[in-house]
Design an enzyme around this catalytic site. Structure first.
Site, PDB file in Angstrom:
ATOM      1  N   SER A  50     -20.632 -14.201  21.847  1.00 38.51           N
ATOM      2  CA  SER A  50     -20.787 -15.657  21.835  1.00 38.51           C
ATOM      3  C   SER A  50     -20.238 -16.142  20.504  1.00 38.51           C
ATOM      4  CB  SER A  50     -22.272 -16.008  21.936  1.00 38.51           C
ATOM      5  OG  SER A  50     -22.493 -17.367  21.586  1.00 38.51           O
ATOM      6  N   TYR A  97     -31.287 -14.576  20.141  1.00 40.19           N
ATOM      7  CA  TYR A  97     -29.965 -14.603  20.781  1.00 40.19           C
ATOM      8  C   TYR A  97     -28.877 -14.314  19.742  1.00 40.19           C
ATOM      9  CZ  TYR A  97     -26.133 -16.463  23.701  1.00 40.19           C
ATOM     10  OH  TYR A  97     -24.975 -16.613  24.427  1.00 40.19           O
TER      11      TYR A  97
END
Ligand SMILES: NC(=O)c1ccc[n+]([C@@H]2O[C@H](COP(=O)([O-])OP(=O)(O)OC[C@H]3O[C@@H](n4cnc5c(N)ncnc54)[C@H](O)[C@@H]3O)[C@@H](O)[C@H]2O)c1
Length: 251
Positions: A133, A146
């Site tokens: 990401s 995350y």
């Protein structure tokens, strides 16, 4: 003949969003696809003439069984894609959720690489693509688990790239900004609550605040990059991270 004819690919989290777009793109290009998800993936496997593999990646034993099953199918291309999001200030972040996120998004990829790399090395060809990401490269508030998992996934990508390179196996990561998927749609309410702003302002004020190109990314755009990395054309590229982030990390 498609770009991936004769190859077998395992895509985790293929039931939705980016994983679904990758499974469709790989299948279109001739790959035999092993489609994995925690939920029933039978209809997609039937649509693509692939193999359904159901497993909960938050359970290490289930991941080990998935790895064994996939190894028996002879996986040439592994896409570690499954993931989820949880938003909370760090001091309120539940430990159980932290551990589950690290398991699903970092330890499960490690386990699947352990299971599938030996076959790739034996055959002298392999591709591992880790869905990181933009949050593997930079941080935003309230996403401690995350962001830690995605930063870790980039470390894993680089390490395995060095170990696997001599055997014809490349290992790369993709780092998207906000892609229009259920994962992002599910964040709108959470972000509005955590930041105290109306839901209607989340896309513009949060998702696109850092973007030079002011739109969400389509899952198919990420799939095209994965397809290139999986192909023979990308044989000289390894240990690399590819942002597809609308200019976010150019700042
Ligand atoms: N959507 C984005 O903006 C975006 C941006 C950057 C990175 N990513 C990453 O891309 C990947 C895919 O995200 P998406 O947006 O397509 O999400 P999504 O929610 O549409 O799909 C994720 C899939 O992973 C599966 N999954 C979740 N937990 C699982 C578990 N415990 N075991 C097995 N499968 C599980 C879900 O069932 C789902 O099908 C994730 O790793 C995510 O972090 C997404």
């Amino acid at each position: 003949m498609g770009t991936l004819s004769g190859k077998t690919a395992l895509i985790t989290g293929a039931g939705s969003g980016i994983g679904l777009a990758i499974a469709r793109a790989f299948s279109r290009e001739g790959a035999r696809v092993l489609v994995h998800d925690v939920k029933d993936i039978g209809p997609l496997a039937a649509e693509l003439g692939g193999v359904p593999l159901q497993a909960d990646l938050s359970e290490p034993e289930a991941v080990a069984a998935l790895g064994q099953r996939a190894a028996a199918e002879g996986v040439d291309i592994l896409v570690n894609n499954a993931g989820f999001q949880h938003i909370d200030p760090v001091e309120d972040f539940p430990l159980e959720t932290w551990q589950r996120m690290l398991q699903v998004m970092l330890t499960a990829p490690f386990q699947l690489i352990q299971a599938l790399l030996p076959g790739m090395k034996r055959r002298g060809w392999g591709r591992i693509i880790n869905m990181a990401s933009v949050h593997g490269l930079v941080a935003s508030p309230y996403k401690s688990a995350y962001i830690s998992a995605k930063h870790g996934l980039l470390g894993l990508t680089k390490t395995v790239a060095l170990e696997a390179g001599p055997f014809g196996v490349t290992v790369n990561a993709i780092a998207p900004a906000y892609v229009r998927t259920p994962l992002v749609e599910g964040q709108i309410q959470d972000q509005a609550r955590t930041l105290g702003i109306p839901e209607g302002e989340v896309v513009e004020k949060v998702f696109l605040a850092q973007a030079a190109i002011k739109r969400l990314i389509a899952p198919e755009e990420v799939a095209e990059l994965a397809l290139f990395l999986a192909s023979d054309r990308a044989g000289a590229i390894t240990g690399a991270v590819f942002p597809i982030d609308l200019g976010w990390t150019a700042r």
